[in-house]
Motif scaffolding. Structure first.
Motif, PDB file in Angstrom:
ATOM      1  N   GLN A  60       0.822  -1.210   0.000  1.00 24.55           N
ATOM      2  CA  GLN A  60       0.000   0.000   0.000  1.00 24.55           C
ATOM      3  C   GLN A  60       0.852   1.255   0.000  1.00 24.55           C
ATOM      4  N   THR A  64       0.442   4.406  -2.497  1.00 27.92           N
ATOM      5  CA  THR A  64       0.198   5.757  -1.983  1.00 27.92           C
ATOM      6  C   THR A  64       1.318   6.700  -2.386  1.00 27.92           C
ATOM      7  N   LYS A 134      -4.193   3.734   2.475  1.00 27.61           N
ATOM      8  CA  LYS A 134      -5.168   3.437   1.417  1.00 27.61           C
ATOM      9  C   LYS A 134      -6.152   4.602   1.268  1.00 27.61           C
ATOM     10  N   GLU A 135      -6.633   5.105   2.388  1.00 31.70           N
ATOM     11  CA  GLU A 135      -7.550   6.238   2.340  1.00 31.70           C
ATOM     12  C   GLU A 135      -6.882   7.467   1.736  1.00 31.70           C
ATOM     13  N   GLU A 138      -6.702   6.985  -1.978  1.00 30.39           N
ATOM     14  CA  GLU A 138      -8.035   7.143  -2.577  1.00 30.39           C
ATOM     15  C   GLU A 138      -8.437   8.603  -2.696  1.00 30.39           C
ATOM     16  N   THR A 139      -8.042   9.433  -1.761  1.00 30.98           N
ATOM     17  CA  THR A 139      -8.360  10.859  -1.853  1.00 30.98           C
ATOM     18  C   THR A 139      -7.568  11.529  -2.973  1.00 30.98           C
ATOM     19  N   ASN A 142      -6.572   7.474  -6.606  1.00 34.82           N
ATOM     20  CA  ASN A 142      -6.084   6.109  -6.947  1.00 34.82           C
ATOM     21  C   ASN A 142      -6.897   5.071  -6.225  1.00 34.82           C
TER      22      ASN A 142
END
Length: 142
Positions: A60, A64, A134-135, A138-139, A142
């Motif tokens: 991850q 990121t 991960k969060e 995602e922001t 991705n």
């Protein structure tokens, strides 16, 4: 002890370590982490959980970091620094995690439970950090 005796002792210790590793490796396959019985089993299960969590974190982190590097490419030069900030944060987080879990191990300092407590703490904090990364990715889209 002569140099030759030191070499011989070192070789014996190495051989013993390899034998223990092979024996543990064979035993690890038979380990039931849903119902560990002995302290050694519990520790081995927590160490396996730590290893799994670490692999997930590393995967991850790469995702990121790539997302933040891509963000930096889209920004003006004076606004860049997302990837560098992540690297700095991750290094600080690793130091925090290791110190936090060392402290948690003091609940059973010197006892057979200490390695289990430390490994379990590392696994828990690592899972939480993986979720945070991960969060973050995602922001960034991705």
């Amino acid at each position: 002890m002569t140099r030759e005796e030191t070499k011989r002792v070192s070789l014996h210790l190495l051989a013993a370590g390899v034998a223990m590793f092979i024996a543990f490796g064979a035993n690890a396959e038979d380990l039931d982490c849903k119902n560990p019985v002995t302290q050694a089993d519990m520790t081995a299960c927590e160490q396996a959980r730590q290893e799994t969590a670490d692999k997930a974190l590393n995967a991850q982190y790469k995702i990121t970091r790539a997302a933040l590097a891509a963000l930096d490419k889209d920004l003006d030069a004076d606004m860049r620094g997302a990837e560098k900030a992540l690297v700095k944060a991750q290094r600080a987080w690793v130091d925090f995690r290791d110190a936090e879990c060392e402290a948690a191990g003091f609940q059973a300092r010197g006892g057979t439970m200490e390695p289990m407590l430390v490994a379990g703490c590392i696994a828990e904090l690592t899972d939480a950090r993986t979720k945070q990364l991960k969060e973050l990715a995602e922001t960034m889209g991705n």
